[in-house]
Design a protein around this motif. Structure first.
Motif, PDB file in Angstrom:
ATOM      1  N   ARG A  24       0.825  -1.209   0.000  1.00 17.09           N
ATOM      2  CA  ARG A  24       0.000   0.000   0.000  1.00 17.09           C
ATOM      3  C   ARG A  24       0.860   1.260   0.000  1.00 17.09           C
ATOM      4  O   ARG A  24       0.476   2.300   0.535  1.00 17.09           O
ATOM      5  CB  ARG A  24      -0.913  -0.002   1.226  1.00 17.09           C
ATOM      6  CG  ARG A  24      -1.879  -1.184   1.262  1.00 17.09           C
ATOM      7  CD  ARG A  24      -2.627  -1.248   2.585  1.00 17.09           C
ATOM      8  NE  ARG A  24      -3.526  -2.402   2.622  1.00 17.09           N
ATOM      9  CZ  ARG A  24      -4.196  -2.785   3.714  1.00 17.09           C
ATOM     10  NH1 ARG A  24      -4.043  -2.095   4.849  1.00 17.09           N
ATOM     11  NH2 ARG A  24      -4.997  -3.827   3.679  1.00 17.09           N
ATOM     12  N   ARG A  25       2.015   1.161  -0.620  1.00 16.74           N
ATOM     13  CA  ARG A  25       2.963   2.273  -0.550  1.00 16.74           C
ATOM     14  C   ARG A  25       2.483   3.537  -1.233  1.00 16.74           C
ATOM     15  O   ARG A  25       2.919   4.638  -0.874  1.00 16.74           O
ATOM     16  CB  ARG A  25       4.309   1.854  -1.142  1.00 16.74           C
ATOM     17  CG  ARG A  25       4.267   1.369  -2.575  1.00 16.74           C
ATOM     18  CD  ARG A  25       5.660   0.876  -2.978  1.00 16.74           C
ATOM     19  NE  ARG A  25       5.729   0.352  -4.338  1.00 16.74           N
ATOM     20  CZ  ARG A  25       5.501  -0.908  -4.661  1.00 16.74           C
ATOM     21  NH1 ARG A  25       5.149  -1.764  -3.708  1.00 16.74           N
ATOM     22  NH2 ARG A  25       5.605  -1.331  -5.906  1.00 16.74           N
ATOM     23  N   LYS A  26       1.591   3.441  -2.181  1.00 18.27           N
ATOM     24  CA  LYS A  26       1.138   4.648  -2.871  1.00 18.27           C
ATOM     25  C   LYS A  26       0.455   5.616  -1.917  1.00 18.27           C
ATOM     26  O   LYS A  26       0.634   6.829  -2.015  1.00 18.27           O
ATOM     27  CB  LYS A  26       0.192   4.284  -4.023  1.00 18.27           C
ATOM     28  CG  LYS A  26       0.892   3.603  -5.192  1.00 18.27           C
ATOM     29  CD  LYS A  26      -0.066   3.350  -6.334  1.00 18.27           C
ATOM     30  CE  LYS A  26       0.658   2.708  -7.518  1.00 18.27           C
ATOM     31  NZ  LYS A  26      -0.261   2.450  -8.657  1.00 18.27           N
ATOM     32  N   TYR A 296       8.537   7.400  11.634  1.00 14.68           N
ATOM     33  CA  TYR A 296       7.486   7.144  10.638  1.00 14.68           C
ATOM     34  C   TYR A 296       8.091   6.855   9.270  1.00 14.68           C
ATOM     35  O   TYR A 296       7.723   5.890   8.597  1.00 14.68           O
ATOM     36  CB  TYR A 296       6.552   8.352  10.559  1.00 14.68           C
ATOM     37  CG  TYR A 296       5.582   8.295   9.403  1.00 14.68           C
ATOM     38  CD1 TYR A 296       4.381   7.606   9.503  1.00 14.68           C
ATOM     39  CD2 TYR A 296       5.879   8.922   8.191  1.00 14.68           C
ATOM     40  CE1 TYR A 296       3.505   7.532   8.438  1.00 14.68           C
ATOM     41  CE2 TYR A 296       5.006   8.861   7.120  1.00 14.68           C
ATOM     42  CZ  TYR A 296       3.813   8.176   7.242  1.00 14.68           C
ATOM     43  OH  TYR A 296       2.949   8.106   6.176  1.00 14.68           O
ATOM     44  N   SER A 297       9.043   7.685   8.839  1.00 16.33           N
ATOM     45  CA  SER A 297       9.593   7.537   7.491  1.00 16.33           C
ATOM     46  C   SER A 297      10.402   6.255   7.344  1.00 16.33           C
ATOM     47  O   SER A 297      10.442   5.661   6.267  1.00 16.33           O
ATOM     48  CB  SER A 297      10.460   8.745   7.138  1.00 16.33           C
ATOM     49  OG  SER A 297      11.628   8.786   7.929  1.00 16.33           O
ATOM     50  N   SER A 298      11.063   5.806   8.404  1.00 12.66           N
ATOM     51  CA  SER A 298      11.860   4.589   8.304  1.00 12.66           C
ATOM     52  C   SER A 298      10.978   3.365   8.064  1.00 12.66           C
ATOM     53  O   SER A 298      11.431   2.378   7.474  1.00 12.66           O
ATOM     54  CB  SER A 298      12.691   4.394   9.575  1.00 12.66           C
ATOM     55  OG  SER A 298      11.844   4.155  10.702  1.00 12.66           O
ATOM     56  N   ILE A 299       9.721   3.427   8.506  1.00 11.44           N
ATOM     57  CA  ILE A 299       8.804   2.298   8.331  1.00 11.44           C
ATOM     58  C   ILE A 299       7.971   2.446   7.068  1.00 11.44           C
ATOM     59  O   ILE A 299       7.866   1.525   6.255  1.00 11.44           O
ATOM     60  CB  ILE A 299       7.879   2.160   9.553  1.00 11.44           C
ATOM     61  CG1 ILE A 299       8.691   1.867  10.812  1.00 11.44           C
ATOM     62  CG2 ILE A 299       6.834   1.068   9.332  1.00 11.44           C
ATOM     63  CD1 ILE A 299       7.866   1.857  12.088  1.00 11.44           C
ATOM     64  N   PHE A 300       7.368   3.608   6.885  1.00  8.94           N
ATOM     65  CA  PHE A 300       6.360   3.785   5.842  1.00  8.94           C
ATOM     66  C   PHE A 300       6.872   4.471   4.575  1.00  8.94           C
ATOM     67  O   PHE A 300       6.113   4.579   3.606  1.00  8.94           O
ATOM     68  CB  PHE A 300       5.188   4.601   6.398  1.00  8.94           C
ATOM     69  CG  PHE A 300       4.473   3.929   7.534  1.00  8.94           C
ATOM     70  CD1 PHE A 300       3.552   2.929   7.295  1.00  8.94           C
ATOM     71  CD2 PHE A 300       4.742   4.287   8.846  1.00  8.94           C
ATOM     72  CE1 PHE A 300       2.893   2.306   8.339  1.00  8.94           C
ATOM     73  CE2 PHE A 300       4.092   3.669   9.898  1.00  8.94           C
ATOM     74  CZ  PHE A 300       3.168   2.672   9.650  1.00  8.94           C
ATOM     75  N   LEU A 301       8.109   4.928   4.563  1.00 12.62           N
ATOM     76  CA  LEU A 301       8.576   5.668   3.395  1.00 12.62           C
ATOM     77  C   LEU A 301       9.865   5.099   2.799  1.00 12.62           C
ATOM     78  O   LEU A 301       9.931   4.879   1.581  1.00 12.62           O
ATOM     79  CB  LEU A 301       8.783   7.140   3.771  1.00 12.62           C
ATOM     80  CG  LEU A 301       9.133   8.095   2.622  1.00 12.62           C
ATOM     81  CD1 LEU A 301       8.036   8.065   1.560  1.00 12.62           C
ATOM     82  CD2 LEU A 301       9.314   9.509   3.152  1.00 12.62           C
ATOM     83  N   ALA A 302      10.876   4.861   3.616  1.00  7.41           N
ATOM     84  CA  ALA A 302      12.187   4.485   3.096  1.00  7.41           C
ATOM     85  C   ALA A 302      12.143   3.147   2.342  1.00  7.41           C
ATOM     86  O   ALA A 302      12.564   3.059   1.186  1.00  7.41           O
ATOM     87  CB  ALA A 302      13.200   4.427   4.239  1.00  7.41           C
ATOM     88  N   THR A 303      11.633   2.099   2.996  1.00  5.14           N
ATOM     89  CA  THR A 303      11.599   0.787   2.349  1.00  5.14           C
ATOM     90  C   THR A 303      10.655   0.750   1.150  1.00  5.14           C
ATOM     91  O   THR A 303      11.023   0.204   0.100  1.00  5.14           O
ATOM     92  CB  THR A 303      11.226  -0.303   3.364  1.00  5.14           C
ATOM     93  OG1 THR A 303      12.195  -0.314   4.421  1.00  5.14           O
ATOM     94  CG2 THR A 303      11.191  -1.665   2.707  1.00  5.14           C
ATOM     95  N   THR A 308      10.258   0.381  -4.763  1.00  4.96           N
ATOM     96  CA  THR A 308       9.854   0.985  -6.031  1.00  4.96           C
ATOM     97  C   THR A 308      11.038   1.137  -6.970  1.00  4.96           C
ATOM     98  O   THR A 308      10.933   0.875  -8.184  1.00  4.96           O
ATOM     99  CB  THR A 308       9.213   2.361  -5.773  1.00  4.96           C
ATOM    100  OG1 THR A 308       8.066   2.195  -4.928  1.00  4.96           O
ATOM    101  CG2 THR A 308       8.767   3.007  -7.078  1.00  4.96           C
ATOM    102  N   LEU A 309      12.177   1.527  -6.433  1.00  2.00           N
ATOM    103  CA  LEU A 309      13.377   1.675  -7.255  1.00  2.00           C
ATOM    104  C   LEU A 309      13.903   0.313  -7.727  1.00  2.00           C
ATOM    105  O   LEU A 309      14.309   0.161  -8.885  1.00  2.00           O
ATOM    106  CB  LEU A 309      14.458   2.409  -6.467  1.00  2.00           C
ATOM    107  CG  LEU A 309      14.165   3.870  -6.116  1.00  2.00           C
ATOM    108  CD1 LEU A 309      15.236   4.422  -5.191  1.00  2.00           C
ATOM    109  CD2 LEU A 309      14.061   4.729  -7.376  1.00  2.00           C
TER     110      LEU A 309
END
Length: 373
Positions: A24-26, A296-303, A308-309
Motif C-alpha cells: 500500500r505504498r502509494k 514514521y519515514s523509516s517504516i512507511f517511506l524508506a523501504t 519501487t526503485l
C-alpha cells in the motif's frame, strides 16, 4: 498488556501477522508529499508574512536580561523600552520564574545604559541585576553557513557509506529522500509553532539526521537479509520479502522511538512550561518532531521507496512477473480445494524457503528429520 505486545511482535516477526506496508505504498507516498507540501507552504506563509521568527543570533541586536524579579509580566519592560527608544518594537519573554529577557534592534551605548536603569527601576531590582549584550548577525550567518556545509558533507558521506555497505545505490537514494522528508516536515512544524529559530534549533535539526539514518539502516539491513538469493526462488517477490522485513523490525522501531522520545518530551515540557523560552525548549522541539517523523519515514517511506526503485530493475521485474504468474496458475489448478498456504505459494519452490508475509507455516517451517534406516 506487555504480554500482548510481545505476542504481537512475535507474530510480526514470524509472519503470522503482517501489514501490507509495501503493498500500500502509494497511499504513504501521497501522505509524504502532502506533508512536505504543507510544510513548505507554512514556511512560505511565514516568510511572506514578515519572515520566520529568527532569534537574535541571526538578526542581530541588543539583548538585556533582568534577573531576580518578583513579577515577570511584560508591561514594565515594554514601557521602559518605549521611554528610551519610542520607535522600537521589542521582543520580550519570560525565562523561568524570575527572569525577563528583552531584545531590540541595535541600540547605542547610551541607550543601553539608560535602558538598564529604566528596567531596574521598572522591576524594582538593583542595576547590577540587569545585564546587556550586543549580538551581531554575522555570528548567526556563520552558524548557518557551517550547518549547511555540515549537512552537505553528511549527505555525501552517508550516500557513499550506504552504497558501499549495501552494494546498492538505490538504498542510499531512498534513505536520502526519506531524510529530506524528515527535515522539511520538522522545519514546517517548527515554523507552524512559531518559536524562535536559534542555534539550538539548528543543532536539534542536525541531530535528527543521524537518528533518521540509523533507524532506516536497521530496516534496510533486514531487507538485505531477507532478499538475499531472492532470484533463486519463486515463492515470494522482492516486495513481499521487503514487506516482511519492515514488519519484523516494526516492534524494534517502536520501542527505540518511544525510549528516545520520552526523555526528549520531558526536556520539552521542562523547557516550555517551567523554564520558559530558552535553549532547552528550542532544541527539544526540533528533536521531538524530528525523531517522531524519522520513525514514521523509516517504516512507511524508506523501504517502500527502495522497493519501487528496485522493481525497475529488469531482473527483479521479471522475477516478480514469474512469481505472480506461477502463483496464479497454482491457484487455478488447486481452486477451493487448496489450503491457504498452497494458494499463496507458487509452483516449483526452490532455494530459500522463508515465510510468506501474512501467513504462518506452523510445523511446515521446521526442518525435516531423516528417518533412521
Amino acid at each position: 498488556m506487555a504480554t500482548g505486545f510481545a505476542q504481537w511482535g512475535n507474530d510480526l516477526y514470524t509472519g503470522r501477522r503482517s501489514y501490507a506496508i509495501v503493498g500500500r505504498r502509494k497511499r504513504y507516498f501521497v501522505a509524504a508529499v502532502v506533508a512536505v507540501v504543507l510544510s513548505l507552504a507554512i514556511v512560505g506563509v511565514r516568510v511572506a508574512g514578515g519572515g520566520l521568527n529568527l532569534g537574535i543570533e541571526f538578526r542581530g541586536g541588543s539583548e538585556l536580561t533582568v534577573s531576580s524579579v518578583a513579577d515577570t509580566s511584560q508591561e514594565p519592560a515594554a514601557a521602559a523600552v518605549q521611554a528610551i527608544a519610542p520607535d522600537e518594537v521589542p521582543r520580550i519573554s519570560s525565562v523561568g520564574d524570575d527572569t525577563v529577557r528583552v531584545q531590540t534592534s541595535q541600540l547605542t551605548n547610551d541607550q543601553v545604559q539608560d535602558l538598564r536603569l529604566e528596567l531596574a527601576d521598572a522591576y524594582g531590582v538593583d542595576a547590577g541585576e540587569v545585564t546587556s549584550a550586543f549580538i551581531g548577525p554575522a555570528w548567526g550567518q556563520d552558524v548557518t553557513q557551517k550547518a549547511l556545509i555540515g549537512l552537505v558533507v553528511f549527505l555525501l558521506l552517508v550516500s557513499l557509506v550506504m552504497t558501499v555497505y549495501f552494494r546498492n545505490w538505490r538504498m542510499a537514494l531512498a534513505a536520502i529522500i526519506a531524510l529530506f522528508h524528515d527535515l522539511i516536515v520538522t522545519i514546517g512544524i517548527y515554523a507552524l509553532v512559531g518559536w524562535e529559530i536559534t542555534p539550538a534549533t539548528v543543532i536539534g535539526v542536525l541531530t535528527i539526521l543521524a537518528y533518521s539514518i540509523y533507524d532506516t539502516v536497521v530496516v534496510f539491513d533486514k531487507v538485505r537479509e531477507n532478499t538475499t538469493g531472492i532470484l533463486d526462488q519463486t515463492r515470494s517477490t522482492y516486495a513481499e520479502r521487503a514487506n516482511l522485513a519492515v514488519n519484523q523490525t516494526m516492534v524494534r522501531s517502536i520501542n527505540t522511538s518511544v525510549v528516545a522520545l520520552l526523555p526528549v518530551a520531558a526536556i520539552l515540557f521542562i523547557g516550555a512550561f517551567l523554564f520558559g523560552a530558552g535553549t532547552l525548549r528550542d532544541i527539544a522541539l526540533a528533536l521531538f518532531v524530528g525523531m517522531a517523523v524519522g520513525a514514521y519515514s523509516s517504516i512507511f517511506l524508506a523501504t517502500p521507496l527502495e522497493v519501487t526503485l528496485r522493481e525497475r530493475e529488469p531482473a527483479i521485474a521479471e522475477h516478480t512477473r514469474t512469481v505472480l504468474d506461477q502463483r496464479a496458475d497454482r491457484v487455478a489448478d488447486l481452486g477451493e480445494a487448496g489450503s491457504d498456504d498452497a494458494v499463496l505459494a507458487a509452483a516449483g519452490v526452490e532455494g530459500h524457503r522463508q515465510l510468506q508475509p501474512g501467513s504462518h507455516l506452523g510445523n511446515k517451517a521446521q526442518p525435516r528429520r531423516r528417518r533412521p534406516r
